[in-house]
Write a protein that holds these residues in place. Structure first.
Motif, PDB file in Angstrom:
ATOM      1  N   TYR A   1       1.184   3.989   4.531  1.00 44.91           N
ATOM      2  CA  TYR A   1       0.192   2.915   4.477  1.00 44.91           C
ATOM      3  C   TYR A   1      -1.232   3.404   4.706  1.00 44.91           C
ATOM      4  O   TYR A   1      -2.128   2.582   4.872  1.00 44.91           O
ATOM      5  CB  TYR A   1       0.543   1.785   5.434  1.00 44.91           C
ATOM      6  CG  TYR A   1       0.978   2.160   6.844  1.00 44.91           C
ATOM      7  CD1 TYR A   1       0.450   3.246   7.530  1.00 44.91           C
ATOM      8  CD2 TYR A   1       1.934   1.387   7.497  1.00 44.91           C
ATOM      9  CE1 TYR A   1       0.840   3.549   8.817  1.00 44.91           C
ATOM     10  CE2 TYR A   1       2.342   1.679   8.794  1.00 44.91           C
ATOM     11  CZ  TYR A   1       1.790   2.764   9.449  1.00 44.91           C
ATOM     12  OH  TYR A   1       2.181   3.059  10.736  1.00 44.91           O
TER      13      TYR A   1
ATOM     14  N   ALA B   1      -6.873   1.092  -0.351  1.00 47.78           N
ATOM     15  CA  ALA B   1      -6.164   0.387   0.716  1.00 47.78           C
ATOM     16  C   ALA B   1      -7.124  -0.350   1.632  1.00 47.78           C
ATOM     17  O   ALA B   1      -6.903  -1.525   1.974  1.00 47.78           O
ATOM     18  CB  ALA B   1      -5.325   1.382   1.515  1.00 47.78           C
TER      19      ALA B   1
ATOM     20  N   ILE C   1       0.840  -1.197   0.000  1.00 48.28           N
ATOM     21  CA  ILE C   1       0.000   0.000   0.000  1.00 48.28           C
ATOM     22  C   ILE C   1       0.875   1.248   0.000  1.00 48.28           C
ATOM     23  O   ILE C   1       0.657   2.186  -0.776  1.00 48.28           O
ATOM     24  CB  ILE C   1      -0.949  -0.021   1.210  1.00 48.28           C
ATOM     25  CG1 ILE C   1      -2.038  -1.084   1.007  1.00 48.28           C
ATOM     26  CG2 ILE C   1      -1.587   1.353   1.433  1.00 48.28           C
ATOM     27  CD1 ILE C   1      -2.820  -1.409   2.260  1.00 48.28           C
TER      28      ILE C   1
ATOM     29  N   ASN D   1       1.027   4.051  -2.962  1.00 43.58           N
ATOM     30  CA  ASN D   1       0.222   5.208  -2.565  1.00 43.58           C
ATOM     31  C   ASN D   1       0.879   6.486  -3.075  1.00 43.58           C
ATOM     32  O   ASN D   1       1.359   7.323  -2.312  1.00 43.58           O
ATOM     33  CB  ASN D   1       0.070   5.243  -1.041  1.00 43.58           C
ATOM     34  CG  ASN D   1      -0.821   6.382  -0.572  1.00 43.58           C
ATOM     35  OD1 ASN D   1      -1.576   6.965  -1.352  1.00 43.58           O
ATOM     36  ND2 ASN D   1      -0.727   6.708   0.712  1.00 43.58           N
TER      37      ASN D   1
END
Length: 513
Positions: free
Chosen positions: A367, A147, A110, A114
């Motif tokens: 995250y 996510a 993630i 991201n």
């Protein structure tokens, strides 16, 4: 193999100026431990997607006095006799609760993905495309909605798979290799949980399949990770190969069910074309007399996932049933008071407020807020010494609630289309960037409240601390100048309300009996 992705992640984070040190995923420093409970009735618990623990067919194992099984024991001993230092390191890494390790791997991915896709040379934007994951831009953009969905599907597949594994463990009751042969030393704290099917193999295959679907460019890496994990199951003395094979069959079955749901849950339509985004904005303006404008630089033509609100929820049938009340009118005293509050915070920013804003930011290259709460959950799970079944139950319900709350939050964001402080307060500046979606309600507040409520249900003695953290996460967005205070307070109530649907579902699954 883990070092390769970790090096890449560190490079990404070094290039992302708004990241902070705590957002770099770190492996929890824990080793195998004695489980606080065995949950011998876990095979009778109600799964999320499967009908029951017996829905997946698993073959009857060979008896422990059969030649086939005795040969498998010899294979284990031969493999352990030639064990290398790297293999020993892998055994220590995976531990006897590998669900946490796979969760950490998901958080790594993630954070790695991201990153906002950049503009083309002509100033236009191309969206990440799962049909062409290499892009450019690379697929996916692992923003908070993406996510929380990835974490939910992986956790649910793990949980359903382990209910099935527990069902057959106690139906066939086959002891682990270290219990059958005194020459086999178990690498972890001994327990009396039967070994067939292997719970570790269920977790490995379900996790690998879900994460490969969510992060297709990581297929080779995830295959390598799974191979290392499966090898460690045998070398630890905890499983023979037929235990592992049966676990893989369960992992394949539960991940197929989960991915079938995912393919039809509406996420592929969450990012809308500009014409649709513009029509949503116009409808809000006609309804309320206001609309959010994107003030990020460079400006993307479409807000982030306007139709995430239409993705299927786990525990709620109608997202509008949990839509919060309308935010204040722009000429109301409540609104004017909030303008002064944010101005005061900006003029009198303290080190503590700045610390709180930075700690909970969870922006690009991290995250995300859902990942932050997974990290918190993992730490509590290790502290409380949960077994893998309890672990996946905790993560499944928490991530289901986080995803449902996110869907509800995005419904409010694009239905009300409320402007952010930077749009309405002349000369105002944030200390935490400018998100590409409307203000009301606060995603951090909703995600955090939902997560803290589920964790408070599972760990009631920690409820005051967990709820205090959620409230701090909510107010952090006000300190950062990104949100109005009512975005945070209403968002917190919204997250708690949505989480209660998940908690009610959890209370009916049989685990509390």
């Amino acid at each position: 193999m883990r070092n390769n992705i970790y090096f890449t992640l560190l490079v990404v984070l070094a290039m992302t100026t708004i990241s902070c040190e705590k957002d770099t995923p770190q492996y929890l420093p824990y080793e195998g431990y004695t489980y606080s409970e065995l949950n011998t009735n876990g095979g009778d618990w109600v799964p999320v997607l499967q009908d029951s623990g017996s829905s997946i067919d698993v073959p009857v194992p060979s008896s422990t006095n059969s030649q086939d099984y005795l040969n498998e024991l010899e294979d284990v001993k031969e493999a352990m006799a030639d064990i290398t230092s790297d293999q020993k390191k892998a055994i220590r890494y995976w531990t006897n609760n590998p669900a946490i390790r796979w969760n950490e791997i998901a958080l790594e991915l993630i954070a790695k993905y991201n990153l906002i896709p950049g503009p083309n040379a002509d100033g236009s934007y191309t969206l990440p495309n799962p049909a062409n994951p290499e892009g450019p831009p690379a697929f996916p953009f692992a923003h908070p909605p993406y996510a929380c969905r990835a974490l939910a599907y992986m956790s649910v597949a793990q949980f359903d798979g382990l209910i099935s594994a527990w069902h057959y463990k106690y139906e066939y009751n086959r002891p682990a290799p270290f219990q059958q042969d005194e020459d086999i030393d178990y690498a972890y704290e001994e327990n009396q949980i039967p070994s067939y099917p292997s719970d570790g193999a269920v977790i490995a295959r379900a996790s690998k399949n879900i994460l490969t679907a969510m992060f297709p460019l990581e297929e080779e890496y995830l295959q390598q990770v799974e191979e290392e994990h499966l090898e460690s199951l045998l070398l630890s003395g905890g499983n023979v190969m037929s235990d592992i094979t049966a676990g893989l069959e369960i992992g394949n079955a539960v991940s197929e069910t989960a991915l079938t749901r995912a393919s039809n849950d509406g996420m592929k339509n969450a990012q809308t074309p500009k014409a649709v985004s513009d029509s949503i904005k116009q409808a809000a303006y006609e309804r309320f007399g206001w609309a959010w404008d994107n003030l990020e630089i460079p400006e993307r033509p479409v807000g982030l996932t306007p139709f995430f609100s239409k993705v299927n929820m786990w525990s709620i049938d109608d997202v509008e049933s949990v839509r919060p009340i309308a935010p204040p009118q722009l000429d109301s005293q409540e609104f004017l008071n909030d303008v002064e509050l944010l101005k005061d915070y900006a003029r009198n920013m303290t080190d503590e407020k700045r610390r709180i804003a930075n700690f909970w930011q969870d922006g690009l290259g991290t995250y995300t807020p859902p990942g932050h709460w997974n990290r918190i959950a993992n730490e509590i799970i290790v502290e409380e010494k949960l077994n893998p079944l309890q672990t996946t139950r905790t993560l499944a319900y928490m991530n289901m609630a986080i995803m449902d709350s996110g869907i509800s939050c995005w419904d409010a964001k694009y239905y009300y289309h409320y402007p952010r402080p930077i749009q309405l307060i002349e000369g105002f500046e944030t200390i935490a960037g400018t998100p590409n979606f409307p203000s009301y309600t606060s995603g951090h507040s909703v995600f955090s409240a939902a997560a803290s409520e589920v964790l408070s249900y599972i760990f009631p003695e920690k409820a005051p601390t967990l709820r205090a953290w959620a409230e701090e996460a909510a107010v952090s967005r006000v300190y950062g100048g990104i949100h109005w205070s009512f975005d945070a307070t209403v968002g917190t109530d919204q997250g708690r309300e949505v989480a209660q649907y998940t908690i009610d579902r959890a209370k009916a699954d049989g685990a509390d009996q």
